[in-house]
Design a protein around this motif. Structure first.
Motif, mmCIF file in Angstrom:
data_model
loop_
_atom_site.group_PDB
_atom_site.id
_atom_site.type_symbol
_atom_site.label_atom_id
_atom_site.label_comp_id
_atom_site.label_asym_id
_atom_site.label_seq_id
_atom_site.Cartn_x
_atom_site.Cartn_y
_atom_site.Cartn_z
ATOM 1 N N ILE A 1 10.529 -5.980 17.317
ATOM 2 C CA ILE A 1 10.587 -6.216 15.876
ATOM 3 C C ILE A 1 10.974 -7.666 15.608
ATOM 4 C CG2 ILE A 1 11.733 -5.615 13.700
ATOM 5 C CD1 ILE A 1 9.960 -3.377 14.750
ATOM 6 N N ALA A 2 10.207 -8.327 14.740
ATOM 7 C CA ALA A 2 10.544 -9.688 14.297
ATOM 8 C C ALA A 2 10.949 -9.648 12.829
ATOM 9 C CB ALA A 2 9.356 -10.620 14.486
ATOM 10 N N THR A 3 12.010 -10.379 12.497
ATOM 11 C CA THR A 3 12.482 -10.469 11.111
ATOM 12 C C THR A 3 12.047 -11.802 10.519
ATOM 13 O OG1 THR A 3 14.385 -9.076 11.601
ATOM 14 C CG2 THR A 3 14.515 -10.442 9.619
ATOM 15 N N ILE A 4 11.464 -11.752 9.309
ATOM 16 C CA ILE A 4 10.914 -12.924 8.623
ATOM 17 C C ILE A 4 11.731 -13.165 7.352
ATOM 18 C CG2 ILE A 4 8.795 -14.027 7.835
ATOM 19 C CD1 ILE A 4 8.570 -12.742 10.644
ATOM 20 N N PRO A 5 12.192 -14.395 7.092
ATOM 21 C CA PRO A 5 13.057 -14.649 5.924
ATOM 22 C C PRO A 5 12.281 -14.805 4.611
ATOM 23 C CG PRO A 5 12.787 -16.668 7.167
ATOM 24 C CD PRO A 5 12.066 -15.602 7.939
ATOM 25 N N ILE A 6 11.626 -13.731 4.185
ATOM 26 C CA ILE A 6 10.943 -13.716 2.894
ATOM 27 C C ILE A 6 10.939 -12.278 2.402
ATOM 28 C CG2 ILE A 6 8.654 -13.476 3.991
ATOM 29 C CD1 ILE A 6 7.508 -15.086 1.632
ATOM 30 N N GLY A 7 11.133 -12.102 1.094
ATOM 31 C CA GLY A 7 11.210 -10.738 0.578
ATOM 32 C C GLY A 7 10.756 -10.652 -0.859
ATOM 33 N N TYR A 8 11.155 -9.571 -1.529
ATOM 34 C CA TYR A 8 10.641 -9.389 -2.883
ATOM 35 C C TYR A 8 11.215 -10.390 -3.870
ATOM 36 C CZ TYR A 8 14.764 -6.264 -3.506
ATOM 37 O OH TYR A 8 16.027 -5.727 -3.557
ATOM 38 N N ALA A 9 12.361 -11.000 -3.553
ATOM 39 C CA ALA A 9 12.878 -12.068 -4.427
ATOM 40 C C ALA A 9 12.004 -13.312 -4.335
ATOM 41 C CB ALA A 9 14.317 -12.420 -4.049
ATOM 42 N N ASP A 10 11.209 -13.416 -3.289
ATOM 43 C CA ASP A 10 10.273 -14.530 -3.138
ATOM 44 C C ASP A 10 8.899 -14.193 -3.702
ATOM 45 O OD1 ASP A 10 11.978 -16.345 -1.426
ATOM 46 O OD2 ASP A 10 11.951 -14.561 -0.161
ATOM 47 N N GLY A 11 8.709 -12.942 -4.101
ATOM 48 C CA GLY A 11 7.449 -12.548 -4.711
ATOM 49 C C GLY A 11 6.605 -11.616 -3.881
ATOM 50 N N ILE A 12 7.125 -11.112 -2.757
ATOM 51 C CA ILE A 12 6.363 -10.176 -1.930
ATOM 52 C C ILE A 12 6.633 -8.754 -2.425
ATOM 53 C CG2 ILE A 12 5.915 -9.355 0.411
ATOM 54 C CD1 ILE A 12 5.219 -12.335 -0.174
ATOM 55 N N SER A 13 5.611 -8.085 -2.878
ATOM 56 C CA SER A 13 5.766 -6.741 -3.454
ATOM 57 C C SER A 13 6.331 -5.766 -2.427
ATOM 58 C CB SER A 13 4.407 -6.236 -3.954
ATOM 59 O OG SER A 13 4.491 -4.871 -4.319
#
Length: 823
Positions: free
Chosen positions: A731-743
């Motif tokens: 598993i890889a964790t990426i620092p982007i989420g729904y606060a960045d605009g990813i639904s």
């Protein structure tokens, strides 16, 4: 360069119209924006389907340019300058470059192929520069315009040239061959780029080989098809003693045969056989494209008779080539132009022009510059020329780094100098960078990336990269669909559809679009404060914003009698006369606009009213992208024609009319009227799959891998344990989420990201600031790049999966995501 202008009449096959016959030129220009244009410039006015440089001649004359090559002389400038009148200015540019190339006699390496041209060129420059004074194509200047501009930069001190040539269809390479005239040919990798311009791969190879019509040696990777094409080529273009110098992984009849290839960590170790001798070579890359490019360089070095030890010492120092100028947000309201990987005179000129196009309004312009190498000039002459460039570009301060530029700092009016990068870093706090546009231009040995890191605004490692060249391409694609007299408004609302409003507006202003469109007044005010001079229409003005609209000379869309009366009241109070407004008709969208039953009252309100002027009449199509409803669109257009004609007749006016949006431009060419409105198409998205292939991707959302872990079967990932591992999973964790605009709907194995050109499914729920992906089958590590969207997945793919539209995907990207603009 110092050439008598009149001596170029036979070179251009031109008609001379001018008064001053005793003029010498030292600079060729095709860019009207360049601050390097002056009295000794010959400006060649290129004219294409989307832009005509003849339109800029009058303002160039006002700036001191006196010499022009033109296809026609505009009425307003007749008798005001010297003109070489030619049939075709692009041909004239190429003819001059061919003439200029013949003034020099030293070896020229010509590169062509589908992929790797620029990389091989830059690496050959690095590998050969200890022994030669090299002139090479700046950046990837390999087109019908770029090649002549590259060749024109040759001077008397150069003794080796490296030029690349790119073509997209037949009958182009012969023109470039006449300009470059290479002695040594290098054919790089042949791939699928620009396939649409050729009948088949064989035709493409044969066209590219035309660059080598007069070369003594052709270097290439041996394979059956290329060998066949070379045989046909040689029969048609025979040259005594021409040699073919080949390499191969598989065919031991090649001149250089790769005996072994081994990948080790970040390296590739090959053993090659040449002239019955086996040698080892360590290449500091492990991807196949870089290895093949390095082998192309190896063959050039072998042709130049370098020994294996020298080759190894130099090749192991090869580096990744950055092929673009990047604009980044900096500390203290600075803008950073990152060109921190090369320092030569020709690319400095290009970078300075780019600096001018990106400068913030009223911002100080600063250049941080290292010692310049391989200019072909003596140091005295070189830094005199650099100082003239800096002066012409109105640079406020120069920071020189390096022993040579430090010794010539007195040539610059406002220069601070440091012996090395470490000294600059030590003094960094005292230099007080603030509200500046800063060009960072340095040779690799100076490690200017450390300076970029200091000056760059610190944000998280997720960025949205915006390709300005792709925006230009898409704009020109839609322009090509318009009649010559049709204006174009480009929509830059919603922060340029999420891509960045001001930077894109600057580019559009350069392309001389006619209007910009924004949704609300504050968007227009921001652009005006950023220095944008184009007229800006505000589509959804609130009555409370009318005073600001007037103050900033924005132009409101008026869609109701209430709004019209409110604006007229303020206009009269401010004693306005002929203030431009835009009247919106509702022809069936039923969102905003005057309906048919209100037109008479609208006419009465506007009659004999001198406070405002109807600048345009517009409406909006509801279904221009859906063939099922094209009949409804035709009814809308018919109603628009009826209502707008009535308004024009009753008020005795002749305003701009516009109804077409992006898909309307493609699907309803007969309704272009005086102007069209280009929106999502500019950003590389079409509703028509057949049209999509002609557009270029503009925005690429990138991040990195923060952490990698391996979980056993039965363990879960993320909130709610929505992903359960059925087997051992990486598993890889990426620092982007729904606060960045990813639904959040994109999670739970519906969506994916791209890592190392491979799909990695999103597992578990998308978190506020992070998402997790399955990389079990991907050879990756922490810190590796991740594509969230761009070429794959595209925003169109994402929208289809999420049952929404690309607009929503693009405009959802948070302002906390850093935008990086590049060319």
């Amino acid at each position: 360069m110092s050439i008598n202008l009149k001596s170029l009449i036979p070179v251009f096959d031109a008609e001379w119209i001018g008064s001053n016959t005793d003029v010498f030129i030292d600079h060729i220009s095709i860019d009207s924006r360049s601050l390097q244009n002056g009295s000794k410039t010959l400006f060649i006015a290129l004219s294409g389907s989307n832009n005509d440089a003849h339109l800029y001649i009058e303002e160039l004359i006002e700036k001191g340019v006196q010499n022009f090559a033109v296809q026609y002389i505009p009425e307003s400038v007749k008798g005001k300058a010297n003109f070489l009148v030619v049939k075709n200015t692009l041909n004239a540019l190429q003819q001059f470059a061919s003439y200029y190339r013949d003034l020099f006699d030293f070896p020229i390496i010509g590169l062509t192929g589908s992929n790797g041209k620029t990389i091989v060129k830059e690496w050959l420059n690095f590998l050969l520069s200890p022994d030669y004074n090299i002139i090479r194509s700046p950046k990837s200047y390999n087109s019908q315009v770029g090649v002549p501009l590259s060749v024109i930069a040759i001077n008397e001190k150069h003794n080796l040239g490296i030029f690349e040539a790119g073509i997209s269809t037949v009958n182009e390479m012969e023109k470039l061959e006449k300009i470059i005239k290479p002695n040594i040919g290098v054919l790089t990798s042949i791939g699928s780029a620009h396939d649409e311009g050729f009948e088949n791969l064989e035709q493409k190879i044969k066209e590219k080989l035309l660059l080598f019509k007069n070369t003594n040696v052709i270097i290439y990777q041996k394979n059956e098809l290329v060998d066949k094409c070379l045989a046909d080529f040689s029969a048609e273009n025979p040259i005594p003693d021409r040699t073919f110098f080949s390499w191969s992984f598989k065919d031991n009849s090649a001149d250089v045969f790769i005996l072994k290839k081994e990948t080790k960590n970040e390296l590739t170790i090959i053993q090659y056989q040449y002239e019955d001798k086996a040698s080892d070579l360590e290449i500091p890359f492990n991807d196949s494209a870089s290895v093949e490019n390095a082998i192309s360089c190896l063959l050039v070095l072998l042709y130049f008779k370098y020994d294996s030890k020298t080759i190894q010492n130099r090749v192991q120092m090869l580096y990744p080539v950055q092929m673009r100028l990047e604009v980044k947000n900096g500390i203290n309201n600075c803008s950073i132009i990152d060109d921190s990987y090369s320092s030569d005179f020709q690319s400095l000129k290009i970078a300075l022009d780019f600096l001018e196009s990106q400068q913030k309004k009223n911002a100080t312009k600063t250049v941080i510059l290292s010692d310049i190498f391989q200019s072909g000039f003596s140091n005295e002459e070189l830094y005199s020329k650099v100082s003239q460039l800096v002066s012409a570009n109105k640079i406020n301060r120069v920071i020189g780094i390096g022993p040579t530029i430090s010794s010539f700092k007195d040539k610059f009016s406002n220069c601070i100098a440091f012996q090395d990068t470490a000294s600059f870093i030590e003094a960094f706090e005292s230099l007080n960078f603030s509200n500046e546009t800063i060009l960072i231009k340095g040779a690799r040995s100076f490690q200017f990336e450390e300076i970029v890191s200091l000056l760059e605004e610190k944000t998280h490692e997720t960025v949205l990269e915006i390709n300005l060249d792709s925006i230009s391409h898409n704009l020109n694609y839609y322009k090509s669909k318009l009649a010559d007299d049709v204006k174009i408004m480009v929509m830059v609302k919603a922060f340029g559809y999420g891509n960045g409003g001001l930077e894109i507006a600057k580019l559009l202003e350069h392309h001389k679009v006619d209007y910009l469109g924004v949704a609300f007044a504050d968007e227009g005010i921001s652009l005006k404060n950023g220095g944008i001079k184009l007229p800006i229409m505000v589509l959804n003005p609130e009555s409370t914003s009318f005073p600001s609209i007037i103050q900033y000379k924005l132009e409101p869309e008026i869609y109701s009698l209430k709004g019209l009366n409110a604006f007229l009241k303020i206009a009269k109070e401010k004693n306005l006369k002929d203030f431009p407004i835009h009247i919106k008709m509702d022809t069936g969208m039923h969102r905003l606009g005057f309906e048919e039953n209100t037109i008479d009252e609208l006419i009465q309100t506007l009659k004999n009213n001198s406070s405002v002027r109807v600048q345009s009449i517009l409406s909006h199509l509801a279904t221009s992208d859906d063939p099922k409803h094209f009949g409804f669109v035709e009814k809308q257009i018919g109603l628009f024609e009826k209502l707008s004609s009535k308004l024009m007749s009753e008020l005795n006016i002749n305003p701009i009319r516009h109804i077409l949006n992006t898909s309307g431009i493609s699907n309803f060419p007969n309704a272009q009227y005086n102007m069209v409105r280009l929106g999502i198409g500019l950003y590389g998205v079409s509703n028509d799959s057949s049209e999509q292939k002609y557009l270029e991707n503009v925005g690429t959302l990138k991040s990195i891998i923060s952490q990698i872990r391996t979980i056993p079967s039965g363990d879960s990932v993320g909130y709610g344990r929505r992903f359960m591992a059925e087997k051992e999973t990486k598993i890889a964790t990426i620092p982007i989420g729904y606060a960045d605009g990813i639904s959040r709907l994109w999670g739970n194995e519906i969506g994916f990201v791209t890592i190392k050109n491979q799909k990695a499914n999103i597992v578990g729920s998308v978190c506020m600031d992070m998402l997790m992906v399955d990389v079990s089958n991907i050879n990756c590590k922490e810190g590796d790049s991740v594509i969230i969207f761009g070429e794959s997945p595209t925003v169109i793919e994402m929208a289809e999966a999420l049952k929404t539209i690309p607009y929503e995907i693009m405009t959802s990207i948070s302002q906390r995501v850093k935008r990086v603009f590049f060319r």
